[in-house]
Motif scaffolding. Structure first.
Motif, short mmCIF file in Angstrom:
data_model
loop_
_atom_site.label_atom_id
_atom_site.label_comp_id
_atom_site.label_asym_id
_atom_site.label_seq_id
_atom_site.Cartn_x
_atom_site.Cartn_y
_atom_site.Cartn_z
N SER A 53 46.30 34.52 31.27
CA SER A 53 44.99 35.16 31.52
C SER A 53 44.03 34.81 30.40
O SER A 53 44.41 34.26 29.36
CB SER A 53 45.16 36.68 31.60
N TRP A 68 42.63 36.82 28.37
CA TRP A 68 42.97 37.56 27.14
C TRP A 68 44.31 37.13 26.56
O TRP A 68 44.52 37.30 25.35
CB TRP A 68 42.92 39.07 27.41
N ASN A 69 45.22 36.60 27.37
CA ASN A 69 46.41 35.97 26.79
C ASN A 69 45.97 34.85 25.85
O ASN A 69 46.46 34.71 24.73
CB ASN A 69 47.30 35.35 27.87
N GLN A 72 45.93 43.53 26.63
CA GLN A 72 45.35 43.71 27.96
C GLN A 72 45.64 45.09 28.54
O GLN A 72 44.73 45.77 29.00
CB GLN A 72 45.87 42.63 28.92
N LYS A 85 43.52 46.62 31.58
CA LYS A 85 42.22 45.98 31.75
C LYS A 85 42.37 44.86 32.77
O LYS A 85 43.38 44.14 32.78
CB LYS A 85 41.71 45.41 30.43
N ILE A 131 41.83 41.55 33.89
CA ILE A 131 41.44 40.25 33.36
C ILE A 131 41.91 39.14 34.30
O ILE A 131 43.02 39.17 34.83
CB ILE A 131 42.04 40.03 31.96
N ARG A 166 45.00 39.39 37.33
CA ARG A 166 45.82 38.29 36.84
C ARG A 166 47.15 38.18 37.59
O ARG A 166 47.67 37.07 37.78
CB ARG A 166 46.06 38.42 35.33
N GLU A 183 43.72 48.60 24.11
CA GLU A 183 43.29 47.59 25.06
C GLU A 183 41.96 46.95 24.61
O GLU A 183 41.00 47.65 24.30
CB GLU A 183 43.17 48.18 26.46
N HIS A 187 53.90 42.15 35.26
CA HIS A 187 53.50 41.93 33.87
C HIS A 187 54.71 42.02 32.95
O HIS A 187 55.74 42.60 33.32
CB HIS A 187 52.45 42.97 33.47
#
Length: 206
Positions: free
Chosen positions: A12, A14-15, A21, A24, A26, A58, A89, A150
């Motif tokens: 993602s 943010w990864n 995350q 959130k 994303i 994601r 987060e 996740h």
């Protein structure tokens, strides 16, 4: 023999930025979408009947890429969302270690003891995820199930399925679009695959 396939979402945004995350919402990066295509190509060789996914973008984007390849509908569920991390987060790893050093130490070293206002515990994550897993398996006794979720959630599911204590949470890692698989045998449940990412390295899954 019924099987449960577990796939973590692709990379993602943010990864890539190394930000926390949690829940959130994303989106995937371009790399993440390509990773999803590779795991989709690999899963063609498996016998998957039903696909469930976290409803966060994601994960659902990853699941939809897989579903399109396998010609299967994706059913989203909040039960498979990532752990809720509250005020963490959006923070970078550097910001997290600076502002929440005590809590971060507990999360890294004793995640089963992690408890913070506004955040879920691993027990709460495992409870919501396993309740949904149990319901799906009982409703589809002869079907193989794929869940796209996740990292934290997948780890709690694996431990729950094989009856291992949540204290072993930090003894495994789950990479982007990694494949894990549980076999439900007559006398016990077995981890058949764990964090397998060979499809990200082999040309045949392009």
């Amino acid at each position: 023999m019924q099987k449960l396939y577990l796939v973590r979402h692709g990379e993602s945004e943010w990864n890539n930025l190394k930000r926390i995350q949690g829940q959130k919402d994303i989106c995937l990066t371009l790399k993440g979408k390509k990773q999803a295509e590779k795991i989709a190509n690999r899963l063609v060789f498996e016998e998957i009947d039903i696909i469930y996914s976290s409803d966060l973008k994601r994960a659902s984007e990853t699941a939809n890429i897989i579903g399109e390849k396998l010609n299967l509908k994706v059913t989203p569920s909040e039960a498979f969302r990532e752990i809720q991390f509250g005020s963490w987060e959006g923070l970078s790893i550097e910001e997290l270690t600076e502002k929440n050093s005590k809590e971060h130490f507990i999360w890294i070293n004793e995640p089963h003891n992690f408890k913070m206002d506004g955040a879920e515990t691993l027990y709460e994550v495992q409870n919501r995820a396993m309740n949904k897993i149990d319901s799906i398996l009982k409703s589809n006794p002869d079907k193989n199930i794929l869940v796209v979720s996740h990292g934290a959630t997948i780890k709690t599911i694996i431990l729950g399925c094989v009856g291992m204590d949540i204290k072993y949470y930090n003894k495994m890692t789950i990479g982007n679009t990694s494949l894990s698989m549980i076999e439900f045998r007559d006398h016990n449940n077995v981890i058949k695959l764990l964090n397998d990412t060979c499809h990200l390295k082999e040309d045949k899954y392009e």
